[in-house]
Design a protein around this motif. Structure first.
Motif, short mmCIF file in Angstrom:
data_model
loop_
_atom_site.label_atom_id
_atom_site.label_comp_id
_atom_site.label_asym_id
_atom_site.label_seq_id
_atom_site.Cartn_x
_atom_site.Cartn_y
_atom_site.Cartn_z
N GLN A 106 33.87 38.25 34.21
CA GLN A 106 34.30 37.76 35.38
C GLN A 106 35.93 37.31 35.45
N VAL A 107 36.51 37.99 36.48
CA VAL A 107 38.00 37.63 36.69
C VAL A 107 37.80 36.22 37.41
N ILE A 108 38.44 35.31 36.96
CA ILE A 108 38.58 33.88 37.38
C ILE A 108 39.58 33.99 38.48
N ASN A 109 40.77 34.43 38.08
CA ASN A 109 42.23 34.49 39.28
C ASN A 109 43.02 35.40 38.69
N ARG A 110 44.23 35.29 39.10
CA ARG A 110 45.34 36.39 38.91
C ARG A 110 45.83 36.23 37.39
N MET A 113 43.53 34.56 34.63
CA MET A 113 42.52 34.30 33.75
C MET A 113 41.41 34.98 34.03
N ILE A 114 40.67 35.77 32.91
CA ILE A 114 39.39 36.46 33.02
C ILE A 114 38.55 35.96 31.67
N THR A 115 37.40 36.23 32.07
CA THR A 115 36.41 35.50 31.14
C THR A 115 35.27 36.62 30.84
#
Lengths: 96, 462
Positions: free
Chosen positions: B250-254, B256-258
């Protein structure tokens, strides 16, 4: 949960409470699924395609150095009881 | 696949043509170097260079050295070729060689101990007060991997791969398949992977009989071969490993990615280590005998894995934090926690060269397998029933904490290729999982610390 189930006797009220606890855990599962789906779609998580400048860099790749990862996996697979998790933990060498 | 750079390029500007020719020459030279690295002769012909020119290579040399134990050297060359429709072919060659000593499972004693080599040919003596190490370990391994990845439909990516690995006494064949589905503007990805390995182990000296006493005596005597053969039950064994891996990214925002994974691994077959033994002690702690270990013939492992990457802004030097956690548990009652973190720190570019520093810390902790024993006692040995006769003194499935500290420095060369050097320190700290310690062992180091240095050079080139 376990404690709850072990104390259940044959009284109708407690049957009811068991049914309720199953219903609650089902509800929790549905809620979790809903959260997961909504996580991406509705909550503002994620970016537009033109906002991927940082995510597209090598440093932001989930495995930024596959060669380092392969070497590390080999070391830890042969020295510890755990393997995999991020990728396959499989066999592949007689080092363990 | 364009040929125009080499010859007959009809560019209007001569300068342009010269620079293009120069680029082509560099590319050709690098392709030849790549060819040389891949084991072909130095005289790589034009056709080969042409084939290699669309490849991107990652290569690495790793040196792993334990204090007074194993030393390993490993070379990896991995090539990626991207085709017109985004299909990616990855070919990887790994060669490693291992020499040195490895713990044989027996416990330290106040007097010298004599052991028979796993091959049955000769004996070795461990001095008093030292952890028994078998110094006959020597192996060379060649591994080949191929992976083909391609888009199957919009938002669907499929991948299949093959694995071949051969050692003197070990053969491993494997395959895997993966399917990934992107949704919500590719901000979320669900993936499913399956892998299967089929291993055959043919150890020198054959497969020892579990619980049989290690024969110790004059290996040149007439009856030795017969005595040794009595402790053997075969010459080769098999092991099958099947893995399922479920992933969610899941990309959280520009910034951050998880990633979240769940994996289930089933291992069936010969899981015993034929080189490992267990000391049989008397009440005071003096070794009376050494028996060959035995592990269950199946193991089911599960793990959950979570990872997050965060790209800081200029105030924190545009560095990237990578943090991950894995929890693993299995039906041998081993549970483990792994916490791993790196911080990628770009350094100010000098003379147009990009460079970075990447410190690394890893913490690992595991509990012991239910059948792990650092040693057993003579009277206990007689009491065991067939159902509970699993035993192993291999510290790698005992209680342990380990820590890795390292740093990597990398920079880009003028031609766009990357070079990096990595230095790490790995320390394993086995501990007592609640076993009674007989008086004779109290002044000895029953759970010795293992220290290793990891040194790696990497070079990526086009």
């Amino acid at each position: 949960m376990k404690a709850n189930q072990s104390t259940i006797t044959k009284s109708p009220q407690l049957y009811q409470s068991k049914a309720m606890s199953i219903a609650v855990s089902k509800a929790k599962l549905i809620l979790l699924a809903a959260v997961l789906v909504n996580l991406s779609a509705c909550s503002g998580l994620g970016v537009e395609p033109w906002e991927r400048d940082l995510l597209a860099t090598k440093a932001m790749a989930l495995t930024s150095s596959p060669v380092d990862a392969a070497l590390d996996d080999h070391i830890y697979f042969s020295k510890e009881a755990s393997s995999g998790g991020k990728s396959f933990g499989g066999g592949g060498c007689g080092c363990n | 696949m364009s040929y125009s750079n080499n010859k007959n390029s009809k560019q209007p500007s001569q300068n342009n043509q010269q620079s293009q020719n120069k680029k082509a020459n560099i590319k050709m030279a690098l392709s030849m170097a790549a060819g040389a690295l891949l084991g072909t002769s130095a005289m790589v012909n034009d056709a080969k260079a042409e084939v290699l020119k669309d490849w991107q290579f990652d290569s690495a040399f790793l040196f792993y050295s334990e204090d007074q134990r194993v030393t390993a050297a490993e070379v990896i060359v991995s090539g990626n070729k991207t085709f017109a429709n985004d299909e990616i072919l990855n070919l990887k060659l790994t060669i490693d060689s291992l020499t040195g000593a490895s713990a044989n499972g027996a416990v330290v004693q106040a007097q010298a101990q004599t052991f028979t080599r796993p091959s049955g040919e000769g004996q070795y003596v461990t001095p008093a007060g030292e952890t028994p190490l078998d110094d006959t370990f020597k192996d060379t391994r060649v591994q080949l991997n191929a992976q083909w990845t391609q888009p199957l439909a919009e938002n669907y990516t499929g991948s299949i791969g093959g694995h071949f690995s051969k050692e003197f006494d070990y053969l491993s064949l494997g395959g895997n398949g993966n399917l990934a589905v992107d949704f919500y503007k590719k901000n979320s990805t669900i993936s499913l992977g399956l892998s299967h390995f089929q291993d055959t182990f043919t150890p020198m000296g054959g497969i020892p009989k579990p619980y049989a006493s290690m024969p110790i005596g004059d290996s040149s005597s007439a009856s030795w071969d017969e005595d040794f053969a009595k402790t053997r039950i075969g010459s080769s064994e098999k092991k099958v490993t099947s893995d399922v891996l479920l992933g969610f990214t899941q990309v959280i925002n520009r910034r951050m990615i998880t990633q979240f994974n769940y994996s289930y691994s089933m291992v069936r077959g010969y899981l015993t280590d034929p080189f490992k033994i267990v000391s049989v002690l008397d009440q005071q702690g003096t070794a009376q005998d050494y028996i060959y270990e035995q592990r269950p013939d199946e193991r089911n492992k599960q793990s959950t894995f979570a990872q997050a990457k965060y790209h800081f802004d200029q105030n924190l030097l545009n560095s990237v934090l990578d943090i991950s956690y894995r929890y693993m548990w299995d039906d041998w009652q081993i549970k483990s926690h792994t916490l791993d973190s790196t911080l990628y720190m770009p350094l100010s570019s000098r003379f147009g060269k990009q460079s970075y520093l990447r410190p690394h810390i890893r913490y690992y902790q595991q509990s012991a397998a239910e059948f792990y024993r650092p040693y057993t006692f003579a009277e206990q040995e007689n009491k065991t029933t067939p159902d509970e006769n699993y035993i192993s003194a291999d510290y790698r499935i005992g209680e342990m904490t380990a820590i890795t500290l390292g740093v990597k420095y990398g920079f880009s060369l003028n031609n766009g290729n990357d070079f990096s050097v990595r230095l790490e320190y790995y320390r394993q700290m086995p501990s007592n999982a609640g076993f009674d310690e007989p008086s004779e062992l109290s002044s000895l180091t029953v759970y010795p610390v293992v220290q290793a240095v990891i040194f790696q050079l990497s070079y990526s080139f086009l």
